[in-house]
Enzyme design. Structure first.
Site, PDB file in Angstrom:
ATOM      1  N   ARG A 159     -10.496   0.017   9.175  1.00 46.53           N
ATOM      2  CA  ARG A 159     -10.028  -1.981   8.863  1.00 46.53           C
ATOM      3  C   ARG A 159     -11.087  -2.612  10.059  1.00 46.53           C
ATOM      4  NH1 ARG A 159      -3.526  -2.384   9.524  1.00 46.53           N
ATOM      5  NH2 ARG A 159      -3.441  -0.166   7.704  1.00 46.53           N
ATOM      6  N   ARG A 174      -1.296  -9.258  12.688  1.00 48.86           N
ATOM      7  CA  ARG A 174      -1.353  -8.394  11.628  1.00 48.86           C
ATOM      8  C   ARG A 174      -2.200  -9.108  10.581  1.00 48.86           C
ATOM      9  NH1 ARG A 174       3.753  -5.888  10.614  1.00 48.86           N
ATOM     10  NH2 ARG A 174       2.759  -4.645   9.190  1.00 48.86           N
ATOM     11  N   LYS A 203       0.980  -1.307  -0.458  1.00 44.40           N
ATOM     12  CA  LYS A 203       0.168   0.048   0.011  1.00 44.40           C
ATOM     13  C   LYS A 203       0.880   1.502   0.022  1.00 44.40           C
ATOM     14  CE  LYS A 203      -2.005  -0.907   3.971  1.00 44.40           C
ATOM     15  NZ  LYS A 203      -1.448  -2.424   4.487  1.00 44.40           N
ATOM     16  N   ARG A 207      11.599  -5.420   4.672  1.00 42.45           N
ATOM     17  CA  ARG A 207      11.442  -4.197   4.863  1.00 42.45           C
ATOM     18  C   ARG A 207      11.962  -2.799   5.635  1.00 42.45           C
ATOM     19  NH1 ARG A 207       5.213  -1.698   5.686  1.00 42.45           N
ATOM     20  NH2 ARG A 207       5.108  -3.443   7.246  1.00 42.45           N
ATOM     21  N   ARG A 243      10.469  -1.004  11.379  1.00 42.16           N
ATOM     22  CA  ARG A 243       8.836  -1.027  11.999  1.00 42.16           C
ATOM     23  C   ARG A 243       9.123  -1.769  13.498  1.00 42.16           C
ATOM     24  NH1 ARG A 243       4.155   0.041   8.095  1.00 42.16           N
ATOM     25  NH2 ARG A 243       3.313  -1.392   9.936  1.00 42.16           N
TER      26      ARG A 243
HETATM   27  P1  AP5 Z   1       4.730  -1.822   1.880  1.00 45.97           P
HETATM   28  O1  AP5 Z   1       4.837  -1.127   0.378  1.00 45.97           O
HETATM   29  O2  AP5 Z   1       5.489  -1.023   3.002  1.00 45.97           O
HETATM   30  O3  AP5 Z   1       3.067  -2.417   2.334  1.00 45.97           O
HETATM   31  P2  AP5 Z   1       2.351  -1.883   3.148  1.00 45.97           P
HETATM   32  O4  AP5 Z   1       0.800  -2.691   2.473  1.00 45.97           O
HETATM   33  O5  AP5 Z   1       2.239  -0.131   3.011  1.00 45.97           O
HETATM   34  O6  AP5 Z   1       2.398  -2.574   4.497  1.00 45.97           O
HETATM   35  P3  AP5 Z   1       2.396  -1.985   5.713  1.00 45.97           P
HETATM   36  O7  AP5 Z   1       2.924  -3.508   6.915  1.00 45.97           O
HETATM   37  O8  AP5 Z   1       2.659  -0.808   5.921  1.00 45.97           O
HETATM   38  O9  AP5 Z   1       0.768  -1.839   6.153  1.00 45.97           O
HETATM   39  P4  AP5 Z   1       0.489  -2.430   7.402  1.00 45.97           P
HETATM   40  O10 AP5 Z   1      -1.079  -2.380   7.156  1.00 45.97           O
HETATM   41  O11 AP5 Z   1       0.550  -3.415   8.628  1.00 45.97           O
HETATM   42  O12 AP5 Z   1       0.440  -1.672   8.700  1.00 45.97           O
HETATM   43  P5  AP5 Z   1       0.437   0.163   8.922  1.00 45.97           P
HETATM   44  O13 AP5 Z   1       1.375   0.661   9.112  1.00 45.97           O
HETATM   45  O14 AP5 Z   1      -1.175   0.936   8.085  1.00 45.97           O
HETATM   46  O15 AP5 Z   1       5.680  -2.607   1.710  1.00 45.97           O
HETATM   47  C1  AP5 Z   1       6.108  -4.211   2.368  1.00 45.97           C
HETATM   48  C2  AP5 Z   1       7.282  -4.599   1.618  1.00 45.97           C
HETATM   49  O16 AP5 Z   1       7.500  -4.305   0.005  1.00 45.97           O
HETATM   50  C3  AP5 Z   1       8.420  -3.224   1.480  1.00 45.97           C
HETATM   51  O17 AP5 Z   1       9.542  -3.084   2.053  1.00 45.97           O
HETATM   52  C4  AP5 Z   1       8.515  -2.543   0.213  1.00 45.97           C
HETATM   53  O18 AP5 Z   1       9.648  -2.482  -0.202  1.00 45.97           O
HETATM   54  C5  AP5 Z   1       7.920  -3.636  -0.891  1.00 45.97           C
HETATM   55  N1  AP5 Z   1       7.437  -4.334  -1.711  1.00 45.97           N
HETATM   56  C6  AP5 Z   1       6.250  -3.298  -2.473  1.00 45.97           C
HETATM   57  N2  AP5 Z   1       5.121  -3.635  -3.067  1.00 45.97           N
HETATM   58  C7  AP5 Z   1       6.722  -4.605  -3.240  1.00 45.97           C
HETATM   59  C8  AP5 Z   1       6.234  -5.648  -5.318  1.00 45.97           C
HETATM   60  N3  AP5 Z   1       4.907  -5.193  -6.005  1.00 45.97           N
HETATM   61  N4  AP5 Z   1       7.329  -6.730  -5.446  1.00 45.97           N
HETATM   62  C9  AP5 Z   1       8.197  -6.482  -4.252  1.00 45.97           C
HETATM   63  N5  AP5 Z   1       8.460  -6.069  -3.255  1.00 45.97           N
HETATM   64  C10 AP5 Z   1       7.911  -5.268  -3.139  1.00 45.97           C
HETATM   65  O19 AP5 Z   1      -0.645  -0.411  10.683  1.00 45.97           O
HETATM   66  C11 AP5 Z   1       0.224  -0.536  11.181  1.00 45.97           C
HETATM   67  C12 AP5 Z   1      -0.439  -0.961  12.728  1.00 45.97           C
HETATM   68  O20 AP5 Z   1      -1.288   0.521  13.023  1.00 45.97           O
HETATM   69  C13 AP5 Z   1      -1.757  -2.144  12.540  1.00 45.97           C
HETATM   70  O21 AP5 Z   1      -1.387  -3.414  13.143  1.00 45.97           O
HETATM   71  C14 AP5 Z   1      -2.788  -1.580  14.032  1.00 45.97           C
HETATM   72  O22 AP5 Z   1      -2.519  -1.619  14.612  1.00 45.97           O
HETATM   73  C15 AP5 Z   1      -2.896  -0.061  13.902  1.00 45.97           C
HETATM   74  N6  AP5 Z   1      -3.511   0.113  12.644  1.00 45.97           N
HETATM   75  C16 AP5 Z   1      -3.046   1.111  10.899  1.00 45.97           C
HETATM   76  N7  AP5 Z   1      -4.850   1.217  10.800  1.00 45.97           N
HETATM   77  C17 AP5 Z   1      -5.208   1.017  11.360  1.00 45.97           C
HETATM   78  C18 AP5 Z   1      -6.644   1.478  11.642  1.00 45.97           C
HETATM   79  N8  AP5 Z   1      -7.750   1.896  10.663  1.00 45.97           N
HETATM   80  N9  AP5 Z   1      -7.797   1.293  13.099  1.00 45.97           N
HETATM   81  C19 AP5 Z   1      -6.730   0.429  13.828  1.00 45.97           C
HETATM   82  N10 AP5 Z   1      -5.679   0.330  13.938  1.00 45.97           N
HETATM   83  C20 AP5 Z   1      -4.952   0.699  13.165  1.00 45.97           C
END
Ligand code: AP5
Length: 222
Positions: free
Chosen positions: A94, A169, A18, A129, A158
């Site tokens: 979510r 997760r 994302k 990552r 992270r």
């Molecule tokens: P990356 O682009 O970083 O992936 P992402 O989908 O953004 O991953 P996140 O881990 O940030 O998502 P998440 O939903 O778990 O975390 P969030 O911060 O939202 O890519 C990942 C890796 O792959 C990178 O190294 C990249 O280089 C590589 N990559 C990308 N695309 C590629 C490709 N096509 N080919 C090869 N490599 C590739 O949430 C964290 C925590 O916050 C949650 O667990 C929860 O506790 C809380 N939280 C967040 N949102 C909410 C909400 N709405 N409500 C309640 N709690 C919440």
């Protein structure tokens, strides 16, 4: 008006890409990237009570309670830059309650982009990552390695990016995803996220381009 700013939601499992795609979309379409996870990490960094509470949930891979997240996202979407340029909402909603709250506040996306990635790839992406604290850029040791030694030396990981935590997760994601999808069925575009970041972007780009063309055609016909 066909010039109304675009309102895009992007969803997918942890590490589905994302954040990586949001960088590319932002660059081409000029939308304001609003990431729930980034807002929460910024809150943690302030040392506030809400930040401390949020961290406890994030460490367990669980959703942070609505009373913290909902207003945080709403306030960000209401800022003038997001209203004027359109937004790209990442990692929100979510849960059904978050989707309902957003609707009640009057936010209606034009398109819901869903990144579909197989589970073994997700785990590999999480553990490799790394983040650049200076530029905020997302790297991967294998797939998007840092450009030079200086950047490589300052990369961070992270706190929730371990194999153990990503399993938690993923469980949380599976428990909630269907309910959220049901709210946006009519505007959902499913994207194959297993391919390279350029190939993933090409699919999203084509969906956004055709959306803009449809709008243009519709506004021209009245
Ligand atoms: P990356 O682009 O970083 O992936 P992402 O989908 O953004 O991953 P996140 O881990 O940030 O998502 P998440 O939903 O778990 O975390 P969030 O911060 O939202 O890519 C990942 C890796 O792959 C990178 O190294 C990249 O280089 C590589 N990559 C990308 N695309 C590629 C490709 N096509 N080919 C090869 N490599 C590739 O949430 C964290 C925590 O916050 C949650 O667990 C929860 O506790 C809380 N939280 C967040 N949102 C909410 C909400 N709405 N409500 C309640 N709690 C919440």
């Amino acid at each position: 008006r066909d010039s109304e700013p675009l309102q895009v939601m992007i969803s997918g499992a942890p590490a589905s890409g994302k954040g990586t795609q949001c960088e590319l979309i932002k660059h081409k379409y000029g939308l304001v990237h609003v990431a729930a996870g980034d807002l929460l990490r910024a809150e943690i960094a302030t040392g506030s009570d809400n930040g401390k509470l949020a961290k406890q949930y994030m460490e367990k891979g669980q959703l942070v309670p609505d009373h913290i997240v909902v207003m945080m996202v709403k306030d960000r979407l209401l800022k003038p830059d997001a209203k004027d340029n359109g937004w790209l909402l990442d990692g929100y909603p979510r849960s059904l309650s978050q989707a309902t709250a957003l609707k009640q506040f009057g936010f209606q996306p034009d398109i819901f982009v869903l990144l579909e990635v197989s589970e073994d790839i997700l785990v590999e992406r999480v553990v490799g990552r790394r983040l650049d604290p200076v530029t905020g850029k997302i790297y991967h040791l294998k797939y998007s390695p840092p450009e030079n030694e200086e950047i490589a030396a300052r990369l961070t990981q992270r706190f929730d990016d371990t194999e153990e935590k990503v399993k938690l997760r993923l469980n949380t994601h599976h428990q909630n995803v269907e309910a959220v999808l049901s709210m946006y069925k009519d505007i959902t575009v499913k994207i194959n996220g297993n391919v390279s970041k350029e190939e993933v972007f090409a699919q999203i780009d084509s969906a956004l381009t055709s959306l803009l063309e449809q709008r243009k055609a519709a506004s021209g016909s009245v």
